[in-house]
Every structure is written in structure tokens, then in C-alpha cells.
Scaffold this motif. Sequence first.
Motif, PDB file in Angstrom:
ATOM      1  N   UNK A  91       0.834  -1.196   0.000  1.00  0.00           N
ATOM      2  CA  UNK A  91       0.000   0.000   0.000  1.00  0.00           C
ATOM      3  C   UNK A  91       0.864   1.240   0.000  1.00  0.00           C
ATOM      4  N   UNK A  92       0.309   2.327   0.483  1.00  0.00           N
ATOM      5  CA  UNK A  92       1.010   3.589   0.421  1.00  0.00           C
ATOM      6  C   UNK A  92       2.397   3.508   1.057  1.00  0.00           C
ATOM      7  N   UNK A  93       2.475   2.950   2.272  1.00  0.00           N
ATOM      8  CA  UNK A  93       3.750   2.927   2.998  1.00  0.00           C
ATOM      9  C   UNK A  93       4.849   2.245   2.197  1.00  0.00           C
ATOM     10  N   UNK A  94       4.513   1.080   1.660  1.00  0.00           N
ATOM     11  CA  UNK A  94       5.509   0.325   0.912  1.00  0.00           C
ATOM     12  C   UNK A  94       6.005   1.075  -0.305  1.00  0.00           C
ATOM     13  N   UNK A  95       5.069   1.613  -1.071  1.00  0.00           N
ATOM     14  CA  UNK A  95       5.462   2.338  -2.278  1.00  0.00           C
ATOM     15  C   UNK A  95       6.296   3.563  -1.894  1.00  0.00           C
ATOM     16  N   UNK A  96       5.865   4.227  -0.828  1.00  0.00           N
ATOM     17  CA  UNK A  96       6.595   5.409  -0.377  1.00  0.00           C
ATOM     18  C   UNK A  96       8.044   5.045  -0.023  1.00  0.00           C
ATOM     19  N   UNK A  97       8.225   4.021   0.772  1.00  0.00           N
ATOM     20  CA  UNK A  97       9.588   3.635   1.162  1.00  0.00           C
ATOM     21  C   UNK A  97      10.413   3.261  -0.070  1.00  0.00           C
ATOM     22  N   UNK A  98       9.823   2.462  -0.944  1.00  0.00           N
ATOM     23  CA  UNK A  98      10.566   2.025  -2.124  1.00  0.00           C
ATOM     24  C   UNK A  98      10.948   3.214  -3.000  1.00  0.00           C
ATOM     25  N   UNK A  99      10.033   4.142  -3.161  1.00  0.00           N
ATOM     26  CA  UNK A  99      10.345   5.298  -4.011  1.00  0.00           C
ATOM     27  C   UNK A  99      11.373   6.210  -3.348  1.00  0.00           C
ATOM     28  N   UNK A 100      11.291   6.326  -2.030  1.00  0.00           N
ATOM     29  CA  UNK A 100      12.310   7.115  -1.343  1.00  0.00           C
ATOM     30  C   UNK A 100      13.680   6.494  -1.572  1.00  0.00           C
ATOM     31  N   UNK A 101      13.755   5.180  -1.463  1.00  0.00           N
ATOM     32  CA  UNK A 101      15.018   4.494  -1.701  1.00  0.00           C
ATOM     33  C   UNK A 101      15.500   4.732  -3.124  1.00  0.00           C
ATOM     34  N   UNK A 102      14.563   4.688  -4.048  1.00  0.00           N
ATOM     35  CA  UNK A 102      14.958   4.738  -5.445  1.00  0.00           C
ATOM     36  C   UNK A 102      15.299   6.147  -5.912  1.00  0.00           C
ATOM     37  N   UNK A 103      14.622   7.171  -5.398  1.00  0.00           N
ATOM     38  CA  UNK A 103      14.754   8.497  -6.003  1.00  0.00           C
ATOM     39  C   UNK A 103      15.578   9.490  -5.199  1.00  0.00           C
ATOM     40  N   UNK A 104      15.904   9.173  -3.941  1.00  0.00           N
ATOM     41  CA  UNK A 104      16.772  10.075  -3.190  1.00  0.00           C
ATOM     42  C   UNK A 104      18.081  10.348  -3.930  1.00  0.00           C
ATOM     43  N   UNK A 105      18.689   9.338  -4.531  1.00  0.00           N
ATOM     44  CA  UNK A 105      19.950   9.595  -5.238  1.00  0.00           C
ATOM     45  C   UNK A 105      19.829  10.650  -6.329  1.00  0.00           C
ATOM     46  N   UNK A 106      18.677  10.736  -6.979  1.00  0.00           N
ATOM     47  CA  UNK A 106      18.523  11.728  -8.039  1.00  0.00           C
ATOM     48  C   UNK A 106      18.572  13.122  -7.432  1.00  0.00           C
ATOM     49  N   UNK A 107      17.853  13.287  -6.317  1.00  0.00           N
ATOM     50  CA  UNK A 107      17.885  14.574  -5.614  1.00  0.00           C
ATOM     51  C   UNK A 107      19.312  14.881  -5.187  1.00  0.00           C
ATOM     52  N   UNK A 108      19.996  13.853  -4.703  1.00  0.00           N
ATOM     53  CA  UNK A 108      21.374  14.028  -4.249  1.00  0.00           C
ATOM     54  C   UNK A 108      22.271  14.487  -5.399  1.00  0.00           C
ATOM     55  N   UNK A 109      22.114  13.847  -6.545  1.00  0.00           N
ATOM     56  CA  UNK A 109      22.953  14.208  -7.693  1.00  0.00           C
ATOM     57  C   UNK A 109      22.725  15.653  -8.114  1.00  0.00           C
ATOM     58  N   UNK A 110      21.464  16.097  -8.075  1.00  0.00           N
ATOM     59  CA  UNK A 110      21.185  17.480  -8.457  1.00  0.00           C
ATOM     60  C   UNK A 110      21.735  18.435  -7.407  1.00  0.00           C
ATOM     61  N   UNK A 111      21.519  18.089  -6.129  1.00  0.00           N
ATOM     62  CA  UNK A 111      21.850  19.029  -5.052  1.00  0.00           C
ATOM     63  C   UNK A 111      23.345  19.142  -4.805  1.00  0.00           C
ATOM     64  N   UNK A 112      24.079  18.067  -5.059  1.00  0.00           N
ATOM     65  CA  UNK A 112      25.500  18.132  -4.718  1.00  0.00           C
ATOM     66  C   UNK A 112      26.208  19.178  -5.578  1.00  0.00           C
ATOM     67  N   UNK A 113      25.800  19.274  -6.840  1.00  0.00           N
ATOM     68  CA  UNK A 113      26.386  20.289  -7.696  1.00  0.00           C
ATOM     69  C   UNK A 113      26.050  21.687  -7.203  1.00  0.00           C
ATOM     70  N   UNK A 114      24.817  21.842  -6.752  1.00  0.00           N
ATOM     71  CA  UNK A 114      24.361  23.154  -6.325  1.00  0.00           C
ATOM     72  C   UNK A 114      25.025  23.575  -5.011  1.00  0.00           C
ATOM     73  N   UNK A 115      25.079  22.639  -4.076  1.00  0.00           N
ATOM     74  CA  UNK A 115      25.704  22.971  -2.791  1.00  0.00           C
ATOM     75  C   UNK A 115      27.177  23.316  -3.001  1.00  0.00           C
ATOM     76  N   UNK A 116      27.799  22.554  -3.874  1.00  0.00           N
ATOM     77  CA  UNK A 116      29.206  22.781  -4.169  1.00  0.00           C
ATOM     78  C   UNK A 116      29.414  24.163  -4.785  1.00  0.00           C
ATOM     79  N   UNK A 117      28.434  24.593  -5.579  1.00  0.00           N
ATOM     80  CA  UNK A 117      28.587  25.850  -6.289  1.00  0.00           C
ATOM     81  C   UNK A 117      28.360  27.087  -5.426  1.00  0.00           C
ATOM     82  N   UNK A 118      27.779  26.918  -4.264  1.00  0.00           N
ATOM     83  CA  UNK A 118      27.490  28.101  -3.446  1.00  0.00           C
ATOM     84  C   UNK A 118      28.786  28.755  -2.998  1.00  0.00           C
ATOM     85  N   UNK A 119      28.856  30.061  -3.200  1.00  0.00           N
ATOM     86  CA  UNK A 119      30.099  30.757  -2.927  1.00  0.00           C
ATOM     87  C   UNK A 119      30.320  30.933  -1.425  1.00  0.00           C
ATOM     88  N   UNK A 120      31.421  30.411  -0.907  1.00  0.00           N
ATOM     89  CA  UNK A 120      31.696  30.553   0.523  1.00  0.00           C
ATOM     90  C   UNK A 120      31.833  32.015   0.940  1.00  0.00           C
TER      91      UNK A 120
END
Lengths: 345, 731
Positions: free
Chosen positions: B302-331
Motif C-alpha cells: 500500500x502507500x507505505x511500501x510504495x513510499x519507502x521504495x520510491x524514497x530508496x529509489x529516487x533520493x539519489x537523483x535529488x542528491x545528484x542534483x543538489x550536490x552540484x548546487x551545494x558545491x557551487x554556493x560561494x563561501x
Amino acid sequence: MNRLVALTLAVIGSAIVSWVSVVPARAQGELVLYCAVQEEWCREMVTAFERQTGVKVAMTRKSSGEFYAQLKAEAANPRGDIWWGGTGDPHLQAAEEGLTIEYRSPVMAQLQDWATRQWEQSKQRSVGVYAGALGYGFNTDLMKKKGGAEPKCWADLLDARFKDEVQVADPNSSGTSYTMLATIVQLMGENPGFDYLKKLHRNVNQYTRSGAAPARAASLGETLIGITFQHDLVTFVVDKAPIKVIAPCEGTGYEVGSMSIIKGARNLDNAKKWYDWALTPAAQELGAKAKSFQVPSNKGAKTPPEAPDFSQIKFINYDFAKYGSSDERRRLLSKWDGEVKNLPK
Amino acid sequence: MTRSAALWLVLGGIGYAILPWYLVEGLSPLSAKWWASYPFGNAGSGLFLGWSGDRWWLGPTFLPLLVGAALLVRGGRRPEDGRWLTWIGAAGLVWMVIAGFAIDHRNWTIDLFAEWFGPEKQAGMGYGAFATALAFLMVLAHGLAARGFCRSDAFVVSAIALVLGLVLLFVFFPIAQILVSAVEDNNGHFAPGIFFVKFFDRSVWGLDCVYSNLRCGVAWNTLFLAVVVGVGTTVLGLAFALIALRTRFQAKGVLRALTILPIITPPFVIGLALILLFGRSGAVTGLLFEWFDVPRTRWIYGFTGVFIAQMLAFTPIAFLVLIGVVQGISPSLEEASQTLRASRWTTFRTVSLPLMRPGLANAFLLGFVESMADFGNPLVLGGNYEVLSTKIFFAVVGAAHDQSRAAVLSIVLLTFTLGAFYAQYRWLGNRSYTTVTGKGDSGLPVPMPKRMAWLCYGTAIPWAMFTAVIYVVILVGGFVKTMGRDYTPTLQHYITGFGIEQTSRGLYFAGSAWDSLWTTIKVAAVAAPLTAIVGLLTAYLLARQRFVGKRSFEFITMLSFAIPGTVVGVSYILAFNVPPIEITGTGLILVICFIFRNMPVGVRAGIATMSQIDRSLDEASLTLGARSFTTVRRVILPLLRPAVVASLVYAFVRAMTAVSAIIFLVSAQYNMATAYIVGRVEAGEFGLAIAYSSVLIVVMLLAILVIQLLVGERRLGRRTAAAPVLQAAGG
């Protein structure tokens, strides 16, 4: 400037190279087979046919419903020659829409009645190659823990003991489950049948999408009871899963796995060759070798010992013409959607 | 006329006069039969076929090319060149489109013409037609550039024309074909009333779950899931990115590896692993039952299972996008904030976080859209929680066979996706997020505030451990007889799939999975670089250039991503099974499908990263006399490396793991790994499915390593705490 040109050309070049490297092997086999049973069985059939006739077969495996959708999409320029196996309804539907052609095989006389009936109902466009009886199976370990008598009939599944323990596919997505819906309606009459399904709804823990999924779930103990075709359950029994297969005592329906020649087939002669060959006893006995335990349609073919014994099963007189027609199917499905699926538990 | 315009004209001439115009079915260019009747016959060129009267409609194509030849012969540059080039390109293209669509493999597509001209037929476009069409398009672009479009920048106009042409052909055209069926009944007759009945159906929009114990409509289910997953993956992805870049966490490498793993996992596998752990007879459930008497339930379905599975599957995509952005922020901005006496927390909240907005918005958008398009996880774990993607799939292949319902539901899905896209557009607004400038940035990255750091650790580390457990299950699953029932160790699954036999003629790949594995690797390897090129080029145009219709352009590029895979699959068959583009059953259709389905990630990652790069860098380069193309190659591309990696990796991985889109596109010669795995899962052979998936994971890991190695790291002018002096050079 030079670099611009060089790089653009490089990109275009790589595009063309990829085109070249990807396209040329498109030489199709001498027979393009759309195979809708388990992969092993498909492979056994292909190897045996190639060995016997020397015709090279290009085989694609998908589910029957997927092939129907593909045939429909490809209708303007058909790619396949023959569609072998898979539950009968999509074959009938394709016949109704003129996606397949008439053919009378010389082997016709050797076939069981249900196989010829499929052929007559589809206006000679589709023939039965195997049959499978509907039933259910339960997980014997879980049943022991649960205690009480083992279920034997459709009526037993309504027992309050089995609340949230029965699994069956959603008839909207699965031909297997539609067979069950139609069976119940024919067995009990439309209104009492729907009453039965409403009561069963309380015991259903999940309407799966794929027809065979309840068998797998029962074998793993994810559900106690799974309603599906008996041969799908037998596959797990042979694999030593704790499953017992039940043929409901009131009588049950069945599917006729079918075969059709696709309209516009480019290798029509070879398609006919396959058609005739696939109806012979030798070809039909290959199923058991690949752990598929359906009952073959040729009277002369040996039924595998593991297969459900049809002589011991009480069958209803399943009306494929009525319940296979798209209008009746749509009507029953939308009625099920409205009256059963969304009921509170 | 410029030299590149001249070159394109020459290419057009070659395509028309020399290359075989049509695609010859069943024959390879290497075989002698192919060349037997050249330049006439099946493999004949456009010029000969057209003027011999065999395929007379190819004749007029010669006219614009002739004018082009005249221009070439005359030579020199004149002001009226632009007008001539525009005319040549446009006339050639228009005629090719008309002639291409007027006749198919059977006859004229318009009956009236068949009566007038008699029966004619033609095959699909081949090398010659392809080269000629491309040349016309490019000549048109050069003509427009010469007339002052986009500040007369031929590269930019060509790029726009190319991307637009490709997207119209491979996204817009097929999708339009299937969406038409939304207003048709099941016999193909026009019936707009049915659309409204199906669109406003209670099973789609019903709100019963709010006030009763009935289920809500599938649209709300999908929307709710997608929003929750979008937010969840963005938060987790940010936590991982911050840990990786802004803390002194020791095991960063492990953490990064763990966040990458789910993205390279074939579909179904995460779902299966979750069932084996948390299902009613799963391992964890069993332990909880025996130790703590927690009753065995089916909560995972049901919802819980799909939610957990999708979190597992799609967090890396967010990570890939965000790592470039965080890196680019000027100190130095953060340092400035601290010099002004802001606390670390205030700095993070008012400086760092707002600068991450493009990254956050794009990460959310991707999570949201991915969740909507996901097919495998809801299929395995959905239980009675229905979502649009599975419902659409079964509307097409299920017992109801209702293609028009699938089209209607796709429109619902499309509305949501484009709505999210619009919302993020508004949220980002017209603010500036530029942090990568030409000036050397000597700031030190500010460590995260304590609270924030602990929050990150608290969310990310348990999650990483959870991921690790899932992968142990997957790894083990391939080596035991039947996961969940019989744990006898065996190598049988690997032998069935990947057996190699030693025969007298050498090695024989006997395993049943070899064919699909080779095809998959080949298709993915061809698709990945092309996807990245198209995606980043589009991103560059959207982020850096101004032109008319930019918004619609952006909209169309997002379309194919937003459409469920099943619909794309069917629409590709409908569109590309007949001439002029007849490519069903080839590997090419798979490659093209992947390019245009996965391109939006390149676009998003590219835009997010590019919005951080100061335009003055481009301008400096242009001022120094470099052309747009040189600027892209020497300035922007090196700064885009994280985006390049992201889009290459994503494109490769998705080509290896996509399911719903390719089910209809695979053929006997081109079977894909996932189609094979789905068959295994259907047959209940989890062992082999998991074993194959493990092999795919290893292949993808190797591919990612190779990509990282080839593209390399981006070097920004930032100091690190460890080596403050070494990187003094400006970015």
C-alpha cells in the motif's frame, strides 16, 4: 570555426554510426513468433520447431494483453507472423477486430471439443492449444497454524476465518481474474454471483495486478489463499512450495490458451507451418518439459501427470462467446468496479 | 555564405545524390545484394530514384539543392545570402515533410491522391533522406542567423533548430497521435463527450476517503504520493549533499556509494527486497514476531511500501542534483554574512538555503515527476493503493482494453506534472542565484550549524544503513535457492542466466540472459552520450539564450518525461511503425526513446548548475573574441561537470532499468534486460531475477566509474580547509 565544423561533424558522425550499428541487423527471422507463455516453454518450442523444419524463428515474449495492444498499434504495418499461447480472451478480441486471419489446419480433427469451439467462436481465427482450470491454492503451513477444516468449495472462501487472507487479481487488469468473475456469474447467476463477490471482498486482502501473483504470494506465505489458474499453482508445488491446489466443488471455469495467425503476416507459409506443428501431440507435450502444466488440446497428446486431472474437475459450461465479447466484458467490469471494488470492508 | 553553411549544403547534396534514400529492410549495407542495382533499386539514391520516375516525388527536392549549388559556385559573401539560404532550407524541408507523409508503405495516405496519381508506395527514411533533411534544417538555421536571428549567432540558431526539430519529431508527434484517442470512443470515432465522462469519473477524482472509509480517486492518490516523495527525497538528498560537502564526516565515500546504489538498481528489485524483509513472512517481520510478539501484518503493501521504495529509489537523483548546487554556493557570501555577525544558523537559513533554491526546486520536481512515472514499485508493493501509472498500463493491456481511458488518464498525469513544473518556475522567479563568478573566491566553506549537522546525520545515516541492508538482501538473494522459503546456497541462478561453456570452437555463451545483457549494454552506451548532449544543449539554450517561444520550447522538452512509459511505448509504435520513419523492431527506436525520455534530467541538472554560473564569464569569453561554441566548450562545459556526470549517469542507468516504455518496443533481436527480468518475476523465478539484477548493478557501477573518470571533477576557485593555499587560481 574549424573546430565548430569538426565537432558538429563528429556529433553527426557518431549519430550516423549509431544508426548504422543499430539498424542493419534488422533482418527478421523467417518466422516472427509472438509467444505469450512462460519463457522456457517458448524456448523449448522454438528450438524444437527450428530443428524439425529448419525455419529460423525470431521470438518475442510478452503477456497476451500486451501482444493484443501491440497488434492493435502495429495494425497498419504488422511485424509479427503468429501469436501463440496466452489466455483466449485477447485472441477473441483480436479476431473480433479483424487483426488475425482465418485458417483451417489439417490437424483440426484431432483436437478436443473446447479447442474447436474456440476456433468456431472466433470465426476460424483462433484455435485452442491448451486449457487451464480455474481454482485456488492455499499455503499448507499457514493453514495448519490457522486450524480448522481445509476449504474445498467457492463457498468456503466466505468463511470469517479467512478475513484478509484471500488474494485474487483485479479483473480489470488480469484475464485470469476476469475468468473468475465470469465463472462466478455463470455458476450462480448474475445477482447472486455479485452478492458472493461482495462477501468475498471482505476476505480479500489485495486485488493484485497480475493474474498469477496470488500463487506466488501464497507460496511465500504472504497470503493464505490465492485464487488463480491451477497450473500456475502447480508450478510452485513442483518447486516444493507448501501449496495445496483446490478445484472448487461447485464447479469451475477454465481458460483456453489460443493461437492466431496475424493479419498481414509476412511469412504466412511458415506461420501456417508453425500452426499445424503446434497442434501436434509432439509439440504439445513440450509444455511439461518447461514446467508448464496446462492440458494440451490435441487428444493424442499426453497430459503431464502433474497437471490438474480434468476428469476429476467439475466444469461449468463456460460461454466464451458471450463472456468473451467486449461489450459484455465492459459491462461486467464496470459493474464490478462500481459495486464490489470500492466497498468498505 | 559562411563555410559551415556551405558544408551543410554539400552534405545535403551527398545525401540526395549518393547515399541510399530509403531504409532497406532486412539487408545490411555490407551485403552485395544491397549494392546490386545501385544507384537505382531499393538502395538507390534520391537523385536517381526521383529523376528516373521510379519515385517521382523525390525529384522536386533537387530544386532547392540546385539553387544552393549555384550559390556555392558563385562564392563570396553577399547580404542576400541569408534570404536564399532560408528559402532553400524551408522549401526543402516542407517538400520532404509533404512527400514523406503523403505516401506510406501501402499507398497514398489521402485516397483522393491515389485516384489522381495512381497507386504509389515508399519505404521509411534511410541514410540519404536523413542526411538531406538534416542539411536542409541546418541551412535554414544558417539562413536565419545570417538574417540576424539570435544576434546572428549561427551556432545558437542551429542548436535551437536541431533540438526543436528532434523534439517535435520524437516527442510531440508520437504523443499527439495517442492523445487524440482521448476524444475517441473504442471504435475510433470522434466522441468528445466520452472524454468528459472519463475525465471526471469518480474513480479518478473521488474524495470518498476524506469522509468515509471508501477509497479516494486514483488522481489524488498519485498526487499525494508524488508530493510526499518529492519533499522526502529533496530533504534526504540535501542531507546527504550537506554531509558529503560541509562536514568532516569520516565515511563519506561509503555514504556516497550507498546513495548511488538505489539509482542503479533495476525496478522490482527494491520492492522484492522490501517484501522479503517486511512482508508478512519476511525476515524482519518474523524476528519481530518471535521476539516481541508484534503480529504479522501486511502493512508494507500500500502507500507505505510504495513510499519507502520510491524514497530508496529516487533520493539519489535529488542528491545528484543538489550536490552540484551545494558545491557551487560561494563561501565568500557565507563568510560575509558571518562577518556581519550572523550566527551560523542564521547564515544557513538566510544565505545558503535561499541560494540552493534552484537545486531544491529541481530536485523536488524530479522526485515528484519520477514518483508519478514510477511503474515497478507500485506494481509490486501497491496493494490496494492505486496510482495512475499502473492504472494506465492496465487500461492498455488489461482485460478492459481501453486505450482512450489510458489517454485520458495520461492527460491527468500530464496536468499534474506540468502544474508542478509551472509552480517551480514561479517559485524560483527572476531572482539571481549566481555564485560561480570569474573572481577567485577565497572564502572557506562554512561548516554547518550544529543543529543542522545533527539533523542531517539523524536522517541520512539510518537511511544509509537501511539501504545497505536492502542490498545485502539483494546480493544474497541471487545465491540461495528461493529467497524467503529455502535458503540453501546455490549458483544455479547464475549458471542458468550467465553460463559459459567451453566448447571445441571456443567459449559459448550458453546462459539465457547473455543476449539481452549485450543488447542492453550496447543500447545504453549509445543512448547515454547522445542524451547528455541533447539535454545539456537544451539547458544551455534555456538558461543562456533569449529567443521567441522559449517558454513553449521548455514546455515541450518536459513533455516526454511527464508522459507515462506505457503511453510513450504505444505512441512510438503508432508513430514509427510506418513511413516516413519506420524504425519499430530496431535498436534505434530504443535509443531514441531513451534519449527523449531521459533528456529532461540533463536539462534540469544543466539549468540548475548554469543558473549559478555568472554570465559575465560568458561575456568575458565573447569579448575576447570567442564564439558561442568556443565559450560553451572552454568555459561553460568545464564548469558544468557535475551536471554532465549527472546526466550521463542518469541516461545510462535509466536506459538499463526502464520498464514500462520499452515493453512494447523490444523485439526478438533487441530484447532488453528489464523485459527479461519482468518475465522472470511474472514466472515467480525471483532467484534468477535477482541474480540478473545483481549483474546489472555491477555493470552500471563500472559504467559510473568510467564516466566519472572520463569527465573528471570540476575545479572551482575555492579554498578547502585542508589546503588553503594551493587552489588560489580563479575559477
